[in-house]
Design a protein around this motif. Structure first.
Motif, mmCIF file in Angstrom:
data_model
loop_
_atom_site.group_PDB
_atom_site.id
_atom_site.type_symbol
_atom_site.label_atom_id
_atom_site.label_comp_id
_atom_site.label_asym_id
_atom_site.label_seq_id
_atom_site.Cartn_x
_atom_site.Cartn_y
_atom_site.Cartn_z
ATOM 1 N N LEU A 130 48.784 21.580 -5.226
ATOM 2 C CA LEU A 130 48.587 21.287 -6.645
ATOM 3 C C LEU A 130 47.621 20.138 -6.875
ATOM 4 O O LEU A 130 46.984 20.057 -7.924
ATOM 5 N N GLY A 131 47.537 19.225 -5.904
ATOM 6 C CA GLY A 131 46.676 18.056 -6.057
ATOM 7 C C GLY A 131 47.493 16.795 -6.236
ATOM 8 O O GLY A 131 48.601 16.838 -6.776
ATOM 9 N N ASN A 136 52.499 16.371 -10.321
ATOM 10 C CA ASN A 136 52.585 17.412 -9.294
ATOM 11 C C ASN A 136 53.664 17.109 -8.267
ATOM 12 O O ASN A 136 54.307 18.020 -7.739
ATOM 13 N N VAL A 137 53.874 15.833 -7.958
ATOM 14 C CA VAL A 137 54.981 15.454 -7.080
ATOM 15 C C VAL A 137 56.302 15.823 -7.731
ATOM 16 O O VAL A 137 57.231 16.331 -7.078
ATOM 17 N N LEU A 138 56.396 15.573 -9.028
ATOM 18 C CA LEU A 138 57.613 15.914 -9.763
ATOM 19 C C LEU A 138 57.902 17.418 -9.671
ATOM 20 O O LEU A 138 59.028 17.832 -9.375
ATOM 21 N N ALA A 143 60.841 21.970 -7.295
ATOM 22 C CA ALA A 143 60.787 23.303 -6.698
ATOM 23 C C ALA A 143 61.562 23.387 -5.391
ATOM 24 O O ALA A 143 61.974 24.480 -4.973
ATOM 25 N N THR A 144 61.768 22.248 -4.720
ATOM 26 C CA THR A 144 62.492 22.261 -3.445
ATOM 27 C C THR A 144 63.937 21.816 -3.577
ATOM 28 O O THR A 144 64.699 21.942 -2.617
ATOM 29 N N GLY A 214 49.636 9.644 0.112
ATOM 30 C CA GLY A 214 48.509 9.948 -0.761
ATOM 31 C C GLY A 214 48.641 11.177 -1.618
ATOM 32 O O GLY A 214 47.667 11.586 -2.258
ATOM 33 N N LEU A 215 49.841 11.784 -1.674
ATOM 34 C CA LEU A 215 50.017 13.006 -2.458
ATOM 35 C C LEU A 215 50.633 12.752 -3.825
ATOM 36 O O LEU A 215 50.727 13.678 -4.632
ATOM 37 N N GLY A 216 51.063 11.512 -4.069
ATOM 38 C CA GLY A 216 51.726 11.210 -5.332
ATOM 39 C C GLY A 216 50.881 10.344 -6.232
ATOM 40 O O GLY A 216 49.737 10.662 -6.535
ATOM 41 N N ALA A 217 51.476 9.236 -6.678
ATOM 42 C CA ALA A 217 50.778 8.327 -7.588
ATOM 43 C C ALA A 217 49.508 7.782 -6.940
ATOM 44 O O ALA A 217 49.469 7.502 -5.749
#
Length: 272
Positions: A130-131, A136-138, A143-144, A214-217
């Motif tokens: 998702l980026g 997107n982290v939320l 989803a998991t 690096g995938l969240g904020a």
């Protein structure tokens, strides 16, 4: 119930910590001493002092203020993930347990597919696709997380659906959906609710982990995991830059875990 909670010092500690965290998030503009994103290169890497309680980071931002505002971000992620995944898992688990048959098989096989992957790895994959962003982290964590509630609620429904009060509702002519939403779910939701209170801390920890890689904020957002990530290169020279965000995560997760354990003991004595 209240007496049992009062007699549990750890539960009281958890409630106090959670209350302090909530108060900090609500009154962040009052508690913070500086603008959390204001850069001041003249004050970079200053140690804890009267001016900067927790010191400053590599670009001179006040770490105490960033941690205070980061409380809002962490609570937002934890609450929204649980508020999204909990109803989805509850409804799917109730439908699977009450209706059974092919519908039960379809729902539970889908649940098993999600549970067959380590949750954090699956969340990383979704967030990467998702980026990188908090939103997107939320979504990735929500989803998991729902399959756990699905399994818990399904088990509760299976033990309840042949109870006398359910049979009485059927005898009175209540339709299946009314029985499901008015009788079954309200009586089967307690174990999942206890799990949800425990999950708040784990969601916050998972979100911090995703931000750390690096995938969240993203900078300059004052999110605790992102703060830990940005402090990796300066940890030898500025121990405070990583220590205080780490302590904030520790206290938050500990508070929610102690509170969740206390609620489990109070609401479900059989688990004690």
């Amino acid at each position: 119930m209240v007496r049992r909670m009062i007699n549990s010092p750890l539960t009281i500690l958890g409630l106090v910590l959670v209350l302090l965290i909530i108060i900090t998030a609500i009154f962040a503009p009052v508690i913070a001493t500086h603008n959390p994103t204001e850069v001041n290169l003249l004050s970079k890497l200053e140690g804890p002092s009267g001016e900067h309680f927790f010191g400053t980071d590599e670009v001179g931002r006040d770490i105490f203020s960033r941690i205070v505002y980061g409380t809002r971000i962490s609570l937002k992620i934890g609450l929204l993930v649980v508020l999204i995944s909990f109803p989805i898992g509850t409804i799917l688990g109730a439908i699977a347990g009450y209706i059974g048959g092919r519908i039960d098989q379809i729902i539970m096989r889908a649940t098993d597919i999600f549970l067959s992957f380590p949750g954090i790895i699956l969340a990383m994959s979704i967030a990467a696709a998702l980026g990188p962003s908090i939103e997107n982290v939320l979504l990735a964590l929500a989803a998991t997380w729902w399959p756990w509630y699905t399994r818990i609620v399904r088990s509760s429904v299976l033990s309840l659906k042949n109870s006398e009060f359910i049979e009485a509702s059927r005898a009175l002519g209540a339709n299946p959906f009314r029985i499901l939403f008015k009788e079954v779910i309200p009586n089967a939701i307690a174990p999942a609710s206890i799990q949800a209170s425990l999950d708040l801390g784990f969601v916050i920890l998972a979100a911090a982990g995703l931000s750390f890689i690096g995938l969240g904020a993203q900078p300059p957002s004052p999110e605790w995991g992102a703060m830990l990530s940005s402090s990796r290169e300066i940890i030898r020279d500025a121990w405070w830059a990583a220590t205080f965000p780490g302590i904030a995560i520790l206290i938050t997760v500990l508070g929610f875990n102690l509170m969740g354990d206390g609620l489990r003991d109070v609401l479900d004595p059989k688990q004690r």
